[in-house]
Write a protein that holds these residues in place. Structure first.
Motif, short mmCIF file in Angstrom:
data_model
loop_
_atom_site.label_atom_id
_atom_site.label_comp_id
_atom_site.label_asym_id
_atom_site.label_seq_id
_atom_site.Cartn_x
_atom_site.Cartn_y
_atom_site.Cartn_z
N GLN A 12 15.63 50.28 100.90
CA GLN A 12 16.35 51.52 100.80
C GLN A 12 15.61 52.73 101.56
O GLN A 12 16.39 53.49 102.06
CB GLN A 12 16.84 51.85 99.41
N ASN A 13 14.35 52.81 101.38
CA ASN A 13 13.65 53.84 101.95
C ASN A 13 13.88 53.74 103.78
O ASN A 13 13.43 54.99 104.14
CB ASN A 13 12.19 53.86 101.59
N ASP A 14 14.25 52.72 104.12
CA ASP A 14 14.36 52.64 105.63
C ASP A 14 15.47 52.99 105.86
O ASP A 14 15.99 52.70 107.17
CB ASP A 14 13.72 51.49 106.26
N LEU A 15 16.52 53.58 105.20
CA LEU A 15 17.96 53.81 105.54
C LEU A 15 18.12 55.19 105.26
O LEU A 15 17.78 56.12 104.41
CB LEU A 15 18.80 52.80 104.67
N LYS A 16 19.46 55.38 105.92
CA LYS A 16 20.20 56.90 105.74
C LYS A 16 21.56 56.66 105.05
O LYS A 16 22.09 55.48 105.30
CB LYS A 16 20.17 57.62 106.93
N PHE A 17 21.92 57.30 104.15
CA PHE A 17 22.98 56.98 103.19
C PHE A 17 23.98 58.39 103.28
O PHE A 17 23.66 59.33 103.00
CB PHE A 17 22.55 56.88 101.72
N ILE A 18 25.29 57.85 103.05
CA ILE A 18 26.44 58.47 102.77
C ILE A 18 26.76 57.96 101.46
O ILE A 18 27.20 57.03 101.37
CB ILE A 18 27.55 58.73 103.75
N HIS A 19 26.31 58.83 100.41
CA HIS A 19 26.65 58.16 99.07
C HIS A 19 27.83 58.93 98.38
O HIS A 19 28.07 60.14 98.49
CB HIS A 19 25.32 58.80 97.95
N ASP A 113 22.13 52.08 111.25
CA ASP A 113 21.89 53.74 111.44
C ASP A 113 22.32 54.67 110.37
O ASP A 113 21.50 55.60 110.07
CB ASP A 113 22.75 54.39 112.72
N ILE A 114 23.32 54.27 109.58
CA ILE A 114 23.77 54.74 108.43
C ILE A 114 24.38 53.88 107.45
O ILE A 114 25.20 52.74 107.95
CB ILE A 114 24.95 55.97 109.01
N VAL A 115 24.53 54.20 106.25
CA VAL A 115 25.07 53.23 105.14
C VAL A 115 26.24 54.19 104.45
O VAL A 115 25.69 55.34 103.93
CB VAL A 115 24.08 52.54 104.14
N THR A 116 27.35 53.73 104.23
CA THR A 116 28.13 54.32 103.31
C THR A 116 28.17 53.44 102.07
O THR A 116 28.56 52.25 102.04
CB THR A 116 29.70 54.46 103.86
N LEU A 117 27.73 54.18 101.03
CA LEU A 117 27.35 53.36 99.75
C LEU A 117 28.41 54.00 98.58
O LEU A 117 28.29 55.31 98.16
CB LEU A 117 25.87 53.95 99.52
N GLU A 118 29.11 53.27 98.01
CA GLU A 118 30.02 53.52 97.07
C GLU A 118 29.39 53.14 95.60
O GLU A 118 28.68 52.17 95.52
CB GLU A 118 31.14 52.70 97.13
N THR A 119 29.19 53.99 94.78
CA THR A 119 28.70 53.88 93.67
C THR A 119 29.54 53.04 92.61
O THR A 119 30.87 52.61 92.86
CB THR A 119 28.78 55.31 92.34
N THR A 133 17.13 58.87 100.18
CA THR A 133 17.30 59.26 101.75
C THR A 133 18.66 59.66 102.10
O THR A 133 19.12 59.29 103.12
CB THR A 133 16.72 58.24 102.60
N THR A 134 19.32 60.14 100.98
CA THR A 134 20.68 60.59 101.25
C THR A 134 20.83 61.70 102.40
O THR A 134 20.08 62.82 102.20
CB THR A 134 21.48 60.97 99.96
N VAL A 135 22.00 61.68 103.30
CA VAL A 135 22.20 62.73 104.03
C VAL A 135 23.36 63.62 103.73
O VAL A 135 23.78 64.84 104.04
CB VAL A 135 22.22 62.18 105.43
N LEU A 136 24.31 62.96 102.93
CA LEU A 136 25.54 63.38 102.59
C LEU A 136 25.99 62.85 101.56
O LEU A 136 26.19 61.57 101.38
CB LEU A 136 26.62 63.53 103.78
N GLU A 137 26.43 63.56 100.48
CA GLU A 137 27.07 62.97 99.12
C GLU A 137 28.51 63.61 99.37
O GLU A 137 28.90 64.55 99.61
CB GLU A 137 26.46 63.51 97.88
N GLY A 163 25.90 63.53 89.50
CA GLY A 163 24.34 63.10 89.61
C GLY A 163 23.75 62.43 90.79
O GLY A 163 22.51 62.12 90.66
N ILE A 164 24.80 62.21 91.67
CA ILE A 164 24.27 61.50 92.94
C ILE A 164 23.64 62.58 93.89
O ILE A 164 22.88 62.26 94.76
CB ILE A 164 25.06 60.76 93.68
N ILE A 165 24.01 63.79 93.64
CA ILE A 165 23.58 64.86 94.33
C ILE A 165 22.04 65.27 94.56
O ILE A 165 21.59 65.33 93.47
CB ILE A 165 24.42 66.27 94.13
N LYS A 166 21.53 65.18 95.65
CA LYS A 166 20.28 65.16 95.82
C LYS A 166 19.69 66.57 96.64
O LYS A 166 20.56 67.30 97.16
CB LYS A 166 19.36 64.10 96.82
N PRO A 167 18.39 67.21 96.31
CA PRO A 167 18.02 68.47 96.58
C PRO A 167 18.20 68.34 98.07
O PRO A 167 18.17 67.44 99.05
CB PRO A 167 16.55 68.52 96.19
N HIS A 168 18.72 69.92 98.65
CA HIS A 168 18.97 70.16 100.08
C HIS A 168 19.40 69.32 100.93
O HIS A 168 19.17 69.00 101.98
CB HIS A 168 17.29 70.29 100.58
#
Length: 408
Positions: A12-19, A113-119, A133-137, A163-168
């Motif tokens: 997961q650390n090698d990916l970027k996510f829209i959570h 390049d990007i993963v759309t990830l549903e909880t 490594t979330t770019v957008l929640e 609770g999925i919201i990450k800093p910055h």
């Protein structure tokens, strides 16, 4: 989950996510965003649950299901890691944790390049929330559901979802009820996040239809979508807010790519029209929030029509409130039991609850029998609405198609 991923090399650390979290609309918003991103040339992973038609549906890249060989190969690696965890005296992973790890391994292998990830459920303690490594929640509409796990008030549930919201990071949120909106705003302040929120008042010029809908939102004029349901305008508006956030982050999404992506998005089982004469609609309304939206859509698309329901529910859902919102609209209701699921409410028990609100009700011995009965009762100008638990909709769709073939 953290231990399992550590043993698998932390893919997961090698990916970027829209959570994406929320109660209703998560899947539709994910479908809009992933279709837009794929169309813009980004290799896009999709992780969704529950699935309706195939186990492999939950893990996709650019709309294509994970291959059987890849699934087997990665599950074999995960099984070895899980066995090693147990040998070291640790508890083994749950099914959902295994599936989430499988998705991360596959998405890394495919170079997404990007993963759309549903909880899966909630957000704060969800297995997907190990990512850093979330770019957008994106937080879809929040309402009362899974109260036994997430909390018995909207504020408690919202705290789990937020609770999925990450800093910055960037956040895009649906227009929420006040209690939920306050929680999201508070978490965004604590995490130093920029939040965009849907303004329903900016949705104008709406043209509703089962096959095609058109609306304008802020500077986006005459946007076309092919997902039905009155609520889809709000889901598409949330996708547009997310697009603006992605653009601010440097993602190249042209106006034409966004418009085409919204227009091309398909999401089966969400107010999906399967056939006409009579109209047959499939919808996954399984909690009060979704039932309210279903009721609005039925009143919008089928005014004055006789409606025949086929309904199946889980016992742990607020099925009585779903019934109260929908049953008065029906000419007749046929209840079914969701097959092969311990959470399923027996058809007879659901029928008794329905009959308290609408006495024109009966139970069926199977999903196929319920569908056949509804189609036999409905005239060409009427509509059959199959709804409730997402887990029986795939079987229901097959039953509708078989009846159509049988009748020619």
């Amino acid at each position: 989950m953290t231990e399992l991923l550590h043993r698998l090399g932390n893919p997961q650390n090698d990916l970027k996510f829209i959570h994406i979290s929320g109660t209703n609309g998560k899947g539709s918003v994910l479908a809009y965003l992933s279709t837009i991103l794929t169309g813009a040339g980004y290799r896009t992973g999709r992780y969704i649950s529950p699935t309706l038609f195939s186990y492999r549906e939950r893990i996709q890249v650019d709309g294509a299901y994970i291959e059987r060989e890849a699934l087997a190969r990665h599950v074999t690696a995960i099984a070895a890691a899980a066995e090693a965890m147990r040998a070291d005296g640790l508890s083994g992973p749950t099914v959902f944790e295994i599936e989430t790890a499988l998705a991360f391994l596959y998405f890394r292998e495919r170079g997404c390049d990007i993963v759309t990830l549903e909880t899966g459920m909630g957000g704060l303690t969800d297995a997907t929330n190990v990512i850093t490594t979330t770019v957008l929640e994106v937080i879809a509409s929040i309402s009362m559901d899974h109260m036994d796990v997430l909390g018995d008030t909207l504020e408690k549930i919202a705290r789990q979802k937020a609770g999925i919201i990450k800093p910055h990071t960037r956040v895009a949120s649906a227009c929420q009820q006040p209690e939920a909106a306050r929680v999201i705003a508070e978490v965004c302040r604590q995490q130093d996040c920029v939040c965009r929120t849907v303004d329903p008042g900016q949705i104008t010029g709406a043209e509703y239809g089962v096959a095609r809908q058109v609306f304008s939102y802020r500077n986006w004029k005459n946007v076309e979508i092919c997902l039905a349901g009155s609520y889809q305008l709000l889901n598409a508006a949330l996708a547009l807010e997310a697009v603006e956030s992605l653009r601010e982050l440097g993602y190249a999404l042209s106006e034409e790519q966004v418009r085409r992506g919204l227009r091309d998005t398909r999401w089966r089982g969400r107010f999906t029209l399967l056939r006409s004469d009579p109209a047959v609609v499939l919808d996954g309304a399984h909690n009060p929030g979704a039932a309210e939206e279903l009721r609005r859509s039925l009143e919008l698309y089928f005014p004055g029509k006789k409606l025949y329901f086929v309904q199946g529910m889980f016992r742990d859902k607020d099925y009585r409130q779903v019934i109260a919102l929908t049953a008065p609209l029906a000419e007749h209701i046929i209840t079914v039991e969701t097959p092969n699921n311990p959470r399923a409410l027996p058809a007879e028990e659901l029928c008794r609850a329905v009959a308290e609100v609408n006495p024109s009700a009966e139970s069926a011995g199977s999903v196929a029998e319920g569908v056949a009965k509804a189609l036999a009762l409905a005239g060409k100008e009427d509509a059959v609405i199959i709804f409730g638990s997402l887990s029986f909709l795939g079987e229901a769709e097959q039953a509708v198609l078989k009846e159509k073939d049988r009748r020619g």
